[in-house]
Design a protein around this motif. Structure first.
Motif, PDB file in Angstrom:
ATOM      1  N   CYS A 361     -96.952  81.121  33.466  1.00 19.78           N
ATOM      2  CA  CYS A 361     -96.617  79.730  33.803  1.00 19.78           C
ATOM      3  C   CYS A 361     -96.543  78.868  32.540  1.00 19.78           C
ATOM      4  N   GLU A 362     -97.431  79.132  31.582  1.00 19.10           N
ATOM      5  CA  GLU A 362     -97.375  78.399  30.312  1.00 19.10           C
ATOM      6  C   GLU A 362     -96.098  78.725  29.542  1.00 19.10           C
ATOM      7  N   ILE A 363     -95.667  79.976  29.599  1.00 16.61           N
ATOM      8  CA  ILE A 363     -94.390  80.336  28.973  1.00 16.61           C
ATOM      9  C   ILE A 363     -93.254  79.597  29.677  1.00 16.61           C
ATOM     10  N   GLY A 364     -93.381  79.384  30.985  1.00 15.48           N
ATOM     11  CA  GLY A 364     -92.410  78.573  31.704  1.00 15.48           C
ATOM     12  C   GLY A 364     -92.335  77.162  31.141  1.00 15.48           C
ATOM     13  N   LEU A 365     -93.485  76.590  30.781  1.00 19.27           N
ATOM     14  CA  LEU A 365     -93.506  75.269  30.145  1.00 19.27           C
ATOM     15  C   LEU A 365     -92.773  75.296  28.806  1.00 19.27           C
ATOM     16  N   VAL A 366     -93.011  76.352  28.022  1.00 23.04           N
ATOM     17  CA  VAL A 366     -92.343  76.471  26.723  1.00 23.04           C
ATOM     18  C   VAL A 366     -90.825  76.564  26.913  1.00 23.04           C
ATOM     19  N   LEU A 367     -90.397  77.348  27.891  1.00 22.08           N
ATOM     20  CA  LEU A 367     -88.961  77.475  28.166  1.00 22.08           C
ATOM     21  C   LEU A 367     -88.375  76.162  28.669  1.00 22.08           C
ATOM     22  N   SER A 368     -89.180  75.402  29.409  1.00 25.34           N
ATOM     23  CA  SER A 368     -88.735  74.082  29.862  1.00 25.34           C
ATOM     24  C   SER A 368     -88.509  73.157  28.671  1.00 25.34           C
ATOM     25  N   VAL A 369     -89.410  73.218  27.689  1.00 26.92           N
ATOM     26  CA  VAL A 369     -89.233  72.424  26.463  1.00 26.92           C
ATOM     27  C   VAL A 369     -87.973  72.880  25.732  1.00 26.92           C
ATOM     28  N   SER A 370     -87.739  74.192  25.709  1.00 25.26           N
ATOM     29  CA  SER A 370     -86.545  74.700  25.022  1.00 25.26           C
ATOM     30  C   SER A 370     -85.264  74.207  25.691  1.00 25.26           C
ATOM     31  N   ARG A 371     -85.304  74.024  27.014  1.00 26.34           N
ATOM     32  CA  ARG A 371     -84.121  73.514  27.727  1.00 26.34           C
ATOM     33  C   ARG A 371     -83.800  72.074  27.312  1.00 26.34           C
TER      34      ARG A 371
END
Length: 377
Positions: A361-371
């Protein structure tokens, strides 16, 4: 007409197209680590699981698969939600998390002499793993909103004071996780502030607090003694067996599934000590390959943090980087007896449902920032 045409042509030339960014490299690395972890969990736990769980050699693998799939689903959903969405729940999550951690100390389910879990029917989870994610979001919000206050020592002290209750509640029953959380807080605030001198004092205070907790529980001092005398100490059995596994692996290992030390010699081999079995089965080559993958993962996170659209997003990524980096360093340090024995899982690879779910889920946050990153074409 010629002048107008020239002006239009110039305008077209200066017009810049922007495209959304998504870090597929990070995604593929994480998926590979999770899949590799599932393979190693089965390889490491199949023999003991067959003995303990009525002949079911797939018991731990099935459970980890269930949590990994849930974590992947959570990562996918969270990556598509703009990360600013979580700001509105920051303080509520912080309060709820402190309440949950307090409940753990009083009513939590015990294992290995420590209360660290909450059981609700068949569901069992470890709130301290959730607390890491909450701490990252909370501190990223606070630091980004009060970045001007962090330019003086009072602001830095206040920021640390805000996270101290959560860290102390975790540290009472789980010193290793408390150290990780303190490290996350230190790195986020350090990145957001330019008052570097105050951090020497913070480090000193942190060491003092850790020494107090070492004194409170005698078994923690026993681990220090075992670390210093691993060859002879009765408390160093697990570490000794892990070192035997690492040494017997050689350069290319014995082969996947051919470990001897996992056959009831290394306690918790599928959990905190899984790196020793990786070394035994895949050798130095496999161990270095996994370490390089973690370095590559952290590098991709650093690229995202450097190009994030705002400080809040950058600090979220910095917090996730800090957690993964610290856990990898401490886990491998413990397995190789570079650090005293303590229970820290190897991210994405060690067995642990709550850990892998919330890390994803934290990696999901990182990917959200990348978007949120825009690049010119």
């Amino acid at each position: 007409m010629a002048r107008e045409a020239a002006a239009i042509e110039k305008k077209e030339q200066t017009r810049v197209k922007t495209e959304k960014y998504f870090d597929y490299s990070l995604l593929f690395i994480v998926i590979f680590l999770v899949c590799f972890g599932l393979v190693m969990i089965y390889s490491t736990s199949a023999y003991n699981s067959q003995i303990v769980n009525n002949g079911d050699s797939f018991f731990y693998l099935k459970r980890q698969c269930l949590f990994a799939v849930g974590g992947m689903a959570g990562m996918t959903v969270i990556s598509r939600i703009p990360y600013h969405f979580w700001k509105r729940f920051t303080f509520m999550a912080y309060i709820v998390m402190n309440v949950l951690l307090g409940i753990v100390l009083i009513y939590g389910a015990a294992s290995h002499g420590q209360r660290r879990w909450i059981e609700i029917g068949p569901l069992r989870f470890q709130p301290s793993e959730i607390a890491k994610a909450v701490l990252i979001i909370f501190l990223a919000h606070v630091a980004s909103q009060g970045v001007k206050q962090l330019k003086n020592w009072r602001g830095v002290v206040k920021c640390f004071a805000l996270v101290l209750p959560m860290v102390l509640l975790v540290t009472v029953s789980n010193l290793s996780t408390g150290i990780i959380m303190l490290g996350i807080a230190f790195i986020i605030i350090f990145v957001a502030s330019n008052q570097y001198k105050i951090f020497f004092g913070v480090v000193g205070a942190g060491v003092g607090v850790m020494l107090v907790f070492l004194r409170v529980a005698a078994y923690r001092l026993d681990r220090i003694e075992a670390w210093l005398h691993v060859e002879t100490s009765d408390n160093a059995y697990q570490t000794r067996q892990a070192l035997y596994a690492i040494g017997s692996g050689g350069v290319f290992g014995k082969g996947l599934g051919r470990s001897i030390q996992k056959l009831s010699y290394v306690p918790e081999a599928h959990n905190d000590m899984i790196f020793s079995i990786i070394c035994e089965e895949l050798g130095l080559f496999g161990a270095v390959a996994i370490i390089l993958l973690f370095i590559l993962l952290l590098w991709r996170c650093m690229i995202i943090a450097n190009n994030a659209s705002d400080l809040y997003g950058a600090l979220i990524v910095v917090g996730v980087m800090a957690q993964i980096g610290l856990q990898v360093i401490i886990n491998i340090g413990v397995v190789t007896n570079t650090l005293p024995n303590t229970g820290i899982p190897l991210p994405f690879i060690s067995y642990g449902g709550t850990s892998v779910t919330f890390l994803l889920c934290e990696i999901g946050l990182v990917l959200s920032v990348s978007r949120g990153i825009r690049f010119q074409r």
